[in-house]
Design a protein around this motif. Structure first.
Motif, short mmCIF file in Angstrom:
data_model
loop_
_atom_site.label_atom_id
_atom_site.label_comp_id
_atom_site.label_asym_id
_atom_site.label_seq_id
_atom_site.Cartn_x
_atom_site.Cartn_y
_atom_site.Cartn_z
N GLU A 177 0.84 -1.20 0.00
CA GLU A 177 0.00 0.00 0.00
C GLU A 177 0.87 1.25 0.00
O GLU A 177 1.91 1.30 0.66
CB GLU A 177 -0.91 0.01 1.23
CG GLU A 177 -1.84 -1.20 1.29
CD GLU A 177 -2.40 -1.44 2.69
OE1 GLU A 177 -3.43 -2.13 2.79
OE2 GLU A 177 -1.78 -0.97 3.67
N LEU A 178 0.43 2.26 -0.73
CA LEU A 178 1.17 3.52 -0.81
C LEU A 178 0.46 4.59 0.01
O LEU A 178 -0.65 5.01 -0.31
CB LEU A 178 1.25 3.97 -2.28
CG LEU A 178 1.99 5.29 -2.54
CD1 LEU A 178 3.48 5.15 -2.22
CD2 LEU A 178 1.80 5.74 -3.99
N GLN A 179 1.09 5.03 1.09
CA GLN A 179 0.46 6.04 1.95
C GLN A 179 0.29 7.37 1.23
O GLN A 179 -0.76 8.00 1.32
CB GLN A 179 1.29 6.25 3.22
CG GLN A 179 0.70 7.33 4.13
CD GLN A 179 1.46 7.47 5.44
OE1 GLN A 179 2.29 6.62 5.80
NE2 GLN A 179 1.20 8.56 6.17
N GLY A 180 1.32 7.80 0.52
CA GLY A 180 1.24 9.08 -0.17
C GLY A 180 0.91 10.21 0.78
O GLY A 180 1.48 10.33 1.86
N VAL A 181 -0.06 11.02 0.42
CA VAL A 181 -0.44 12.18 1.22
C VAL A 181 -1.42 11.82 2.34
O VAL A 181 -1.79 12.66 3.14
CB VAL A 181 -1.05 13.27 0.30
CG1 VAL A 181 -2.45 12.86 -0.17
CG2 VAL A 181 -1.07 14.63 0.98
N CYS A 182 -1.81 10.56 2.41
CA CYS A 182 -2.83 10.13 3.38
C CYS A 182 -2.27 10.11 4.81
O CYS A 182 -1.06 10.01 5.02
CB CYS A 182 -3.35 8.74 3.02
SG CYS A 182 -4.22 8.68 1.44
N PRO A 183 -3.16 10.17 5.80
CA PRO A 183 -2.72 10.07 7.20
C PRO A 183 -2.14 8.69 7.50
O PRO A 183 -2.36 7.73 6.75
CB PRO A 183 -4.02 10.30 7.99
CG PRO A 183 -4.96 10.96 7.03
CD PRO A 183 -4.60 10.42 5.69
N ASP A 184 -1.42 8.57 8.60
CA ASP A 184 -0.89 7.29 9.02
C ASP A 184 -2.02 6.27 9.16
O ASP A 184 -3.08 6.57 9.74
CB ASP A 184 -0.16 7.41 10.37
CG ASP A 184 1.16 8.16 10.24
OD1 ASP A 184 1.68 8.26 9.11
OD2 ASP A 184 1.66 8.65 11.27
N GLY A 185 -1.77 5.07 8.64
CA GLY A 185 -2.77 4.01 8.72
C GLY A 185 -3.74 4.01 7.55
O GLY A 185 -4.63 3.16 7.48
N TRP A 186 -3.56 4.94 6.63
CA TRP A 186 -4.42 5.06 5.46
C TRP A 186 -3.54 5.13 4.21
O TRP A 186 -2.34 5.41 4.30
CB TRP A 186 -5.31 6.32 5.56
CG TRP A 186 -6.26 6.24 6.71
CD1 TRP A 186 -5.95 6.31 8.03
CD2 TRP A 186 -7.66 6.02 6.64
NE1 TRP A 186 -7.07 6.18 8.80
CE2 TRP A 186 -8.15 5.99 7.97
CE3 TRP A 186 -8.57 5.86 5.60
CZ2 TRP A 186 -9.49 5.81 8.28
CZ3 TRP A 186 -9.92 5.69 5.89
CH2 TRP A 186 -10.37 5.65 7.22
N HIS A 187 -4.14 4.87 3.04
CA HIS A 187 -3.33 4.85 1.83
C HIS A 187 -4.13 5.29 0.61
O HIS A 187 -5.37 5.35 0.66
CB HIS A 187 -2.74 3.46 1.59
CG HIS A 187 -3.78 2.40 1.34
ND1 HIS A 187 -4.40 1.69 2.36
CD2 HIS A 187 -4.32 1.91 0.18
CE1 HIS A 187 -5.25 0.82 1.85
NE2 HIS A 187 -5.23 0.93 0.53
N ILE A 188 -3.41 5.59 -0.47
CA ILE A 188 -4.05 5.92 -1.75
C ILE A 188 -4.65 4.64 -2.32
O ILE A 188 -3.94 3.64 -2.47
CB ILE A 188 -3.03 6.51 -2.74
CG1 ILE A 188 -2.41 7.81 -2.20
CG2 ILE A 188 -3.68 6.75 -4.10
CD1 ILE A 188 -3.38 8.95 -2.07
N PRO A 189 -5.95 4.61 -2.62
CA PRO A 189 -6.55 3.37 -3.12
C PRO A 189 -6.04 3.00 -4.50
O PRO A 189 -5.79 3.87 -5.34
CB PRO A 189 -8.05 3.68 -3.14
CG PRO A 189 -8.14 5.17 -3.20
CD PRO A 189 -6.95 5.69 -2.47
N VAL A 190 -5.88 1.71 -4.72
CA VAL A 190 -5.52 1.22 -6.05
C VAL A 190 -6.81 0.95 -6.83
O VAL A 190 -7.91 0.97 -6.27
CB VAL A 190 -4.66 -0.06 -5.96
CG1 VAL A 190 -3.33 0.24 -5.29
CG2 VAL A 190 -5.41 -1.17 -5.23
N TYR A 191 -6.65 0.68 -8.10
CA TYR A 191 -7.80 0.50 -8.99
C TYR A 191 -8.74 -0.58 -8.47
O TYR A 191 -9.97 -0.41 -8.47
CB TYR A 191 -7.31 0.15 -10.40
CG TYR A 191 -8.41 -0.09 -11.40
CD1 TYR A 191 -9.10 0.99 -11.97
CD2 TYR A 191 -8.78 -1.38 -11.77
CE1 TYR A 191 -10.12 0.79 -12.89
CE2 TYR A 191 -9.80 -1.60 -12.69
CZ TYR A 191 -10.47 -0.52 -13.25
OH TYR A 191 -11.47 -0.73 -14.16
#
Length: 245
Positions: A177-191
């Motif tokens: 999972e790629l966190q990116g700009v998301c908060p800790d424990g969350w990630h950028i959704p994949v397709y």
């Protein structure tokens, strides 16, 4: 012939005013000429009752929001209506607090997934990688921020900006999972995660209808069955222009 005020239509000259002509009357123009005016006629909207909502007096299914200055129809999009007025009151939301800035977001569980129920509003390189719609800071509290691709995946423009190839595998966690700009424990959704959300929504009907907010989209407003509350918050082009969704 009929008499008319302001002209002599049907009268050949001033001497003809002694003749007998027919009279046909027309109703005076009403003070309220618009649906908005008729639906809210007599209802005060000022700073003392800002945030009040009401159903239309003529169109009972229409809902209006008092901005503190004027009534606005909630069916249509307006940045003057706060996000809190557009959430689904029938949903019990969870919460997420971003430890980076203390901002708290609503969350909602859909199937086996937990999603943010509002757009991310974490400031990253303001005015370069993240933006408020139309450059107005107050709009971010309604629709969240608009991010460049590089900002969304947690990189600078020099690393992942327009026209630059960048590889993100090394930034992923052990679950891929790629966190990116998301908060800790969350990630950028994949397709595939978006497709799972779509499939879950389609158990109740058209996915767009199910996931869109109940107000803000005009005649295309949704049912917001799960509380996902997608809003028409627009986009920003690379040339600096903004367009509504």
């Amino acid at each position: 012939s009929f008499y008319s005020y302001g002209t002599s239509a049907g009268i050949s000259n001033s001497n003809d005013r002694s003749h007998g002509l027919s009279v046909r009357c027309v109703e005076n123009a009403k003070a309220c000429q618009t649906t908005l005016c008729r639906d809210t006629e007599g209802e005060t909207c000022n700073s003392s009752n800002a945030g009040r909502t009401m159903n239309g007096k003529v169109n009972a299914d229409s809902i209006y929001y008092c901005t503190g200055k004027s009534w606005v129809p909630m069916a249509n999009w307006s940045w003057d209506v706060p996000l809190s007025a557009r959430v689904n009151p029938d949903i019990t939301y969870g919460t997420l607090t971003d430890s980076r800035d203390g901002h708290t977001y609503r969350t909602v569980q859909i199937g086996g997934q937990t999603w943010m129920a509002e757009n991310l509003n974490y400031k990253v390189n303001d005015g370069v990688q993240s933006f408020c719609f139309d450059g107005k800071a107050e709009y971010c509290s309604v629709g969240g921020r608009l991010y460049t691709w590089a900002a969304s995946v947690g990189r600078t423009e020099a690393e992942c900006g327009e026209g630059i190839s960048c590889y993100l595998d090394a930034s992923k966690n052990v679950n891929g999972e790629l966190q990116g700009v998301c908060p800790d424990g969350w990630h950028i959704p994949v397709y595939s995660e978006w497709m799972t959300l779509k499939s879950n929504a389609e158990t109740l009907g058209n996915a767009g209808q199910v996931l869109s907010s109940r107000t803000g989209w005009g005649v295309n407003s949704g049912d917001d069955n799960f509380g996902f509350g997608a809003l028409p918050t627009g986009r920003r082009y690379s040339n600096g222009g903004y367009v509504s969704t």
